[in-house]
Design a protein around this motif. Structure first.
Motif, PDB file in Angstrom:
ATOM      1  N   THR A 121     -50.865   5.766 -25.378  1.00  0.00           N
ATOM      2  CA  THR A 121     -50.399   5.868 -26.760  1.00  0.00           C
ATOM      3  C   THR A 121     -48.906   6.118 -26.819  1.00  0.00           C
ATOM      4  OG1 THR A 121     -52.538   6.744 -27.453  1.00  0.00           O
ATOM      5  CG2 THR A 121     -50.686   7.101 -28.941  1.00  0.00           C
ATOM      6  N   GLY A 122     -48.432   7.042 -25.991  1.00  0.00           N
ATOM      7  CA  GLY A 122     -47.007   7.340 -25.972  1.00  0.00           C
ATOM      8  C   GLY A 122     -46.175   6.128 -25.605  1.00  0.00           C
ATOM      9  N   ARG A 123     -46.661   5.352 -24.652  1.00  0.00           N
ATOM     10  CA  ARG A 123     -45.914   4.156 -24.238  1.00  0.00           C
ATOM     11  C   ARG A 123     -45.902   3.097 -25.336  1.00  0.00           C
ATOM     12  NH1 ARG A 123     -48.796   2.758 -20.231  1.00  0.00           N
ATOM     13  NH2 ARG A 123     -49.639   0.824 -21.052  1.00  0.00           N
ATOM     14  N   LEU A 124     -47.047   2.943 -26.016  1.00  0.00           N
ATOM     15  CA  LEU A 124     -47.099   1.966 -27.104  1.00  0.00           C
ATOM     16  C   LEU A 124     -46.122   2.328 -28.214  1.00  0.00           C
ATOM     17  CD1 LEU A 124     -50.926   1.299 -27.518  1.00  0.00           C
ATOM     18  CD2 LEU A 124     -49.233  -0.214 -26.510  1.00  0.00           C
ATOM     19  N   LEU A 125     -46.082   3.617 -28.588  1.00  0.00           N
ATOM     20  CA  LEU A 125     -45.178   4.036 -29.649  1.00  0.00           C
ATOM     21  C   LEU A 125     -43.725   3.943 -29.205  1.00  0.00           C
ATOM     22  CD1 LEU A 125     -47.128   7.113 -31.070  1.00  0.00           C
ATOM     23  CD2 LEU A 125     -46.911   4.836 -32.076  1.00  0.00           C
ATOM     24  N   LYS A 126     -43.467   4.225 -27.921  1.00  0.00           N
ATOM     25  CA  LYS A 126     -42.105   4.112 -27.404  1.00  0.00           C
ATOM     26  C   LYS A 126     -41.647   2.656 -27.432  1.00  0.00           C
ATOM     27  CE  LYS A 126     -39.256   5.474 -23.441  1.00  0.00           C
ATOM     28  NZ  LYS A 126     -38.708   4.176 -23.052  1.00  0.00           N
ATOM     29  N   ALA A 127     -42.542   1.756 -26.994  1.00  0.00           N
ATOM     30  CA  ALA A 127     -42.202   0.331 -27.013  1.00  0.00           C
ATOM     31  C   ALA A 127     -41.991  -0.152 -28.438  1.00  0.00           C
ATOM     32  CB  ALA A 127     -43.310  -0.483 -26.344  1.00  0.00           C
ATOM     33  N   GLU A 161     -51.127  -5.508 -22.439  1.00  0.00           N
ATOM     34  CA  GLU A 161     -51.911  -6.581 -23.043  1.00  0.00           C
ATOM     35  C   GLU A 161     -53.403  -6.238 -23.066  1.00  0.00           C
ATOM     36  OE1 GLU A 161     -50.676  -8.257 -18.890  1.00  0.00           O
ATOM     37  OE2 GLU A 161     -49.833  -6.976 -20.445  1.00  0.00           O
ATOM     38  N   TYR A 162     -53.853  -5.453 -22.091  1.00  0.00           N
ATOM     39  CA  TYR A 162     -55.240  -5.005 -22.101  1.00  0.00           C
ATOM     40  C   TYR A 162     -55.483  -4.029 -23.261  1.00  0.00           C
ATOM     41  CZ  TYR A 162     -56.297  -6.983 -17.487  1.00  0.00           C
ATOM     42  OH  TYR A 162     -56.523  -7.821 -16.423  1.00  0.00           O
ATOM     43  N   VAL A 163     -54.516  -3.138 -23.487  1.00  0.00           N
ATOM     44  CA  VAL A 163     -54.658  -2.176 -24.579  1.00  0.00           C
ATOM     45  C   VAL A 163     -54.759  -2.903 -25.915  1.00  0.00           C
ATOM     46  CG1 VAL A 163     -53.641  -0.177 -25.723  1.00  0.00           C
ATOM     47  CG2 VAL A 163     -53.289  -0.497 -23.275  1.00  0.00           C
ATOM     48  N   TYR A 164     -53.814  -3.815 -26.167  1.00  0.00           N
ATOM     49  CA  TYR A 164     -53.819  -4.557 -27.426  1.00  0.00           C
ATOM     50  C   TYR A 164     -55.127  -5.339 -27.600  1.00  0.00           C
ATOM     51  CZ  TYR A 164     -48.767  -3.645 -27.344  1.00  0.00           C
ATOM     52  OH  TYR A 164     -47.544  -3.051 -27.293  1.00  0.00           O
ATOM     53  N   ALA A 165     -55.557  -6.005 -26.521  1.00  0.00           N
ATOM     54  CA  ALA A 165     -56.771  -6.821 -26.603  1.00  0.00           C
ATOM     55  C   ALA A 165     -57.995  -5.957 -26.879  1.00  0.00           C
ATOM     56  CB  ALA A 165     -56.961  -7.616 -25.312  1.00  0.00           C
ATOM     57  N   ALA A 166     -58.067  -4.793 -26.228  1.00  0.00           N
ATOM     58  CA  ALA A 166     -59.211  -3.905 -26.420  1.00  0.00           C
ATOM     59  C   ALA A 166     -59.268  -3.393 -27.856  1.00  0.00           C
ATOM     60  CB  ALA A 166     -59.147  -2.736 -25.440  1.00  0.00           C
ATOM     61  N   ASP A 169     -65.811  -1.389 -18.253  1.00  0.00           N
ATOM     62  CA  ASP A 169     -64.642  -1.779 -17.472  1.00  0.00           C
ATOM     63  C   ASP A 169     -64.085  -3.070 -18.071  1.00  0.00           C
ATOM     64  OD1 ASP A 169     -62.753  -1.895 -15.427  1.00  0.00           O
ATOM     65  OD2 ASP A 169     -64.085  -3.025 -14.111  1.00  0.00           O
ATOM     66  N   ILE A 170     -62.803  -3.343 -17.852  1.00  0.00           N
ATOM     67  CA  ILE A 170     -62.222  -4.571 -18.399  1.00  0.00           C
ATOM     68  C   ILE A 170     -62.553  -5.775 -17.535  1.00  0.00           C
ATOM     69  CG2 ILE A 170     -60.015  -5.793 -18.607  1.00  0.00           C
ATOM     70  CD1 ILE A 170     -58.935  -3.623 -20.221  1.00  0.00           C
ATOM     71  N   ARG A 171     -62.320  -5.676 -16.239  1.00  0.00           N
ATOM     72  CA  ARG A 171     -62.519  -6.824 -15.360  1.00  0.00           C
ATOM     73  C   ARG A 171     -63.940  -6.840 -14.821  1.00  0.00           C
ATOM     74  NH1 ARG A 171     -57.117  -7.885 -11.663  1.00  0.00           N
ATOM     75  NH2 ARG A 171     -55.684  -8.312 -13.385  1.00  0.00           N
ATOM     76  N   ASP A 191     -65.974 -10.582 -19.511  1.00  0.00           N
ATOM     77  CA  ASP A 191     -65.197  -9.378 -19.220  1.00  0.00           C
ATOM     78  C   ASP A 191     -65.418  -8.308 -20.293  1.00  0.00           C
ATOM     79  OD1 ASP A 191     -63.573  -9.975 -21.434  1.00  0.00           O
ATOM     80  OD2 ASP A 191     -62.031 -10.934 -20.215  1.00  0.00           O
ATOM     81  N   GLY A 192     -64.815  -7.138 -20.062  1.00  0.00           N
ATOM     82  CA  GLY A 192     -65.027  -6.018 -20.965  1.00  0.00           C
ATOM     83  C   GLY A 192     -64.491  -6.247 -22.363  1.00  0.00           C
ATOM     84  N   ILE A 193     -63.415  -7.032 -22.483  1.00  0.00           N
ATOM     85  CA  ILE A 193     -62.863  -7.323 -23.805  1.00  0.00           C
ATOM     86  C   ILE A 193     -63.836  -8.178 -24.613  1.00  0.00           C
ATOM     87  CG2 ILE A 193     -60.973  -8.405 -25.074  1.00  0.00           C
ATOM     88  CD1 ILE A 193     -60.193  -5.856 -23.585  1.00  0.00           C
ATOM     89  N   ALA A 194     -64.356  -9.240 -23.990  1.00  0.00           N
ATOM     90  CA  ALA A 194     -65.322 -10.107 -24.669  1.00  0.00           C
ATOM     91  C   ALA A 194     -66.593  -9.339 -25.011  1.00  0.00           C
ATOM     92  CB  ALA A 194     -65.644 -11.315 -23.802  1.00  0.00           C
TER      93      ALA A 194
END
Length: 230
Positions: A133-139, A91-96, A55-57, A62-65
């Protein structure tokens, strides 16, 4: 071969649910649980599971660390980590991904996709929620014109172009192997070569490179597929 998994989530009811879902899947066994990131890292280093589901939080670390500690660029023997979260934040996606995660899923992804992400990570593949993934590519596409990406010093081979198309279309390594009539290990070799040639750190960056260079593929359009070549 049974895939050994540890699960880390600070909410006991959520963690229990994830464990039950995974243990019910053929070929997957949960071998450990943790309620915080620090315990998860210690448990992973002791048990060396095939896949860590974080989990992230979480309190403390946290999960990223925790992902960075086990799968970051400075880790000598990185583990496969899939990050799962309720929070649909870019920002969670990028960090992960920067931390070395092999997958990113939302908790409403469902049992089938959760199992698929674990299998993909265990195979050295990466699965990111199609919605994410679709949202990241759209952005990425809507962020405005940018300089053309650097072309690889060594041109892509015909087979690498096919694998690039498949990755950009959202296929997993197993799907690519089936469609291109090649072995899974051959697919992994081509994906690794693409990452090296394109300077990409993960499959999303490979897909972004494809879109940025005008290669627009969908799941039904991989050029030149067939059994010839490797």
């Amino acid at each position: 071969m049974t895939i050994r998994v540890i699960v880390a989530d600070d909410q006991e009811i959520t963690r229990t649910g994830l464990v039950m879902i995974l243990d019910a899947q053929p070929g997957i066994e949960v071998v450990g649980e943790a309620g915080d990131g620090l315990s998860a890292v210690e448990l992973a280093r002791r048990l060396r599971p095939d896949v860590c589901l974080f989990d992230i939080r979480m309190p403390g670390m946290d999960g990223i660390a925790a992902t960075r500690a086990l799968a970051g660029p400075d880790v000598a023997a990185p583990m496969a980590v899939v990050v799962i979260t309720t929070f649909d934040l870019d920002e969670y996606v990028y960090a992960a991904l920067r931390a070395g995660a092999k997958g990113f899923l939302l908790k409403d992804a469902g049992a089938a996709m959760l199992a698929q992400a674990v299998h993909a990570a265990a195979e050295g593949d990466a699965l990111i929620s199609p919605h994410v993934t679709g949202r990241l590519l759209k952005a990425f596409a809507e962020s405005g014109p940018r300089d053309a990406p650097a072309q690889p010093i060594d041109p892509l081979t015909g087979r690498e172009e096919q694998v690039l198309a498949a990755v950009a279309g959202g296929r997993t390594n197993s799907e690519i192997a089936t469609e291109l009539y090649i072995t899974l290990s051959t697919v992994k070799t081509h994906v690794a070569s693409l990452m090296t040639k394109l300077g990409a750190r993960n499959r999303v960056e490979i897909a972004m490179w494809a879109h940025q260079t005008g290669r627009k593929y969908d799941r039904g359009a991989v050029p030149g597929t067939g059994p010839a070549g490797a």
